[in-house]
Scaffold this active site. Structure first.
Site, PDB file in Angstrom:
ATOM      1  N   SER A  55       0.852  -1.100  -0.132  1.00 32.53           N
ATOM      2  CA  SER A  55       0.065   0.389   0.148  1.00 32.53           C
ATOM      3  C   SER A  55       0.670   1.070   0.282  1.00 32.53           C
ATOM      4  O   SER A  55       2.016   1.354   0.314  1.00 32.53           O
ATOM      5  CB  SER A  55      -0.644  -0.204   1.531  1.00 32.53           C
ATOM      6  OG  SER A  55      -1.453  -0.953   1.598  1.00 32.53           O
TER       7      SER A  55
HETATM    8  N1  SAH Z   1      -0.222  -4.932   4.394  1.00 27.17           N
HETATM    9  C1  SAH Z   1       0.643  -5.112   3.333  1.00 27.17           C
HETATM   10  C2  SAH Z   1      -0.417  -5.059   2.222  1.00 27.17           C
HETATM   11  C3  SAH Z   1      -0.916  -5.963   1.103  1.00 27.17           C
HETATM   12  S1  SAH Z   1      -1.798  -5.749  -0.201  1.00 27.17           S
HETATM   13  C4  SAH Z   1       1.685  -4.712   3.311  1.00 27.17           C
HETATM   14  O1  SAH Z   1       1.654  -3.528   3.609  1.00 27.17           O
HETATM   15  O2  SAH Z   1       2.569  -4.334   1.819  1.00 27.17           O
HETATM   16  C5  SAH Z   1      -3.158  -6.798   0.768  1.00 27.17           C
HETATM   17  C6  SAH Z   1      -2.843  -8.116   0.778  1.00 27.17           C
HETATM   18  O3  SAH Z   1      -4.314  -8.593   1.927  1.00 27.17           O
HETATM   19  C7  SAH Z   1      -3.097  -8.629  -0.682  1.00 27.17           C
HETATM   20  O4  SAH Z   1      -1.022  -9.687   0.054  1.00 27.17           O
HETATM   21  C8  SAH Z   1      -3.676  -9.449  -0.507  1.00 27.17           C
HETATM   22  O5  SAH Z   1      -3.141 -11.349  -0.573  1.00 27.17           O
HETATM   23  C9  SAH Z   1      -4.400 -10.214   1.173  1.00 27.17           C
HETATM   24  N2  SAH Z   1      -5.378 -10.511   0.460  1.00 27.17           N
HETATM   25  C10 SAH Z   1      -6.700 -10.991  -0.104  1.00 27.17           C
HETATM   26  N3  SAH Z   1      -7.720 -11.369   1.260  1.00 27.17           N
HETATM   27  C11 SAH Z   1      -7.038 -11.912   1.961  1.00 27.17           C
HETATM   28  C12 SAH Z   1      -7.682 -12.216   2.581  1.00 27.17           C
HETATM   29  N4  SAH Z   1      -9.363 -13.041   2.449  1.00 27.17           N
HETATM   30  N5  SAH Z   1      -7.440 -13.073   3.453  1.00 27.17           N
HETATM   31  C13 SAH Z   1      -5.774 -12.666   3.900  1.00 27.17           C
HETATM   32  N6  SAH Z   1      -5.120 -11.934   3.080  1.00 27.17           N
HETATM   33  C14 SAH Z   1      -5.746 -11.657   2.359  1.00 27.17           C
END
Ligand code: SAH
Length: 205
Positions: A55
């Site tokens: 993000s």
């Molecule tokens: N906090 C992260 C944001 C990554 S983007 C950072 O700092 O990089 C959001 C993430 O949520 C992705 O990696 C995606 O695979 C994950 N995601 C999506 N749906 C999900 C679910 N149902 N359970 C766990 N993770 C999920």
């Protein structure tokens, strides 16, 4: 470059010193492919593999600030992704449980988080279910765009606890802060539009 980013975050309304200090301590370029290293401290999102993104720094800072963290709290994060947000939380002295559904990202994040000598509970699984074994949580942070707030997560939130989640469509979500009263009642506040990768159901890998 990191200092400049911190000044920019301050100008955009990130006022909690603990949040800015954590951004100062965690080098964001470690979480990006070498190709993006030069831009690691601009306020941009980047691909991290498996079709997912790290993000924007402002978004990470904004969500973190909304949580209103105190040292020692237990925090559940949904969407470990690159592990950057996880490290920011650990740096702020809270106990973190983080769930990721993409195996590739889960394994990569695990390595990098351990490189910083943090020791959160990292779980490969479905964030819609949360994690009952470490519940209840003082704070819950969803870092992907959810179509609704999963009931399991509301159940796992402590009375007096706070859940931060972007809710909406695939294109656009509104940031919600949901506070659970001591009597179990829920209060919602909204904080403007954001754009996250979607929260997906079912572990498929
Ligand atoms: N906090 C992260 C944001 C990554 S983007 C950072 O700092 O990089 C959001 C993430 O949520 C992705 O990696 C995606 O695979 C994950 N995601 C999506 N749906 C999900 C679910 N149902 N359970 C766990 N993770 C999920």
């Amino acid at each position: 470059m990191r200092r400049r980013l911190i000044t920019e975050l301050g100008e955009k309304g990130i006022v909690q010193d603990e949040v800015l200090k954590a951004f100062d301590a965690i080098p964001r370029h470690f979480f990006l492919d070498l190709a993006f290293e030069q831009q690691a401290y601009s306020n941009m999102a980047f691909q991290i593999g498996a079709g997912q993104t790290i993000s924007h720094p402002y978004t990470v800072a904004f969500q973190t600030q909304l949580l209103g963290l105190k040292k020692g709290m237990k925090v559940l994060e949904i969407g470990t992704g690159s592990g950057f947000q996880t490290c920011i939380l650990c740096q702020m002295g809270v106990k973190v449980v983080s769930i990721e559904r993409q195996r590739e990202l889960f394994l990569k994040a695990k390595q990098i988080i351990h490189h910083f000598n943090f020791n959160p509970r990292l779980i490969f699984g479905d964030g819609y279910k949360g994690n009952e074994s470490f519940a209840p949580y003082d704070r819950i942070l969803i870092t992907c765009g959810a179509p609704f707030v999963p009931d399991a997560l509301l159940d796992q939130l402590k009375p007096g606890g706070v859940l931060v989640v972007p809710i909406g469509s695939l294109e656009k979500q509104e940031m919600y802060r949901i506070t659970k009263g001591e009597d179990g009642s829920l209060t919602e506040e909204t904080f403007g539009d954001f754009s996250f990768v979607p929260m997906l159901e079912n572990v498929n890998k």
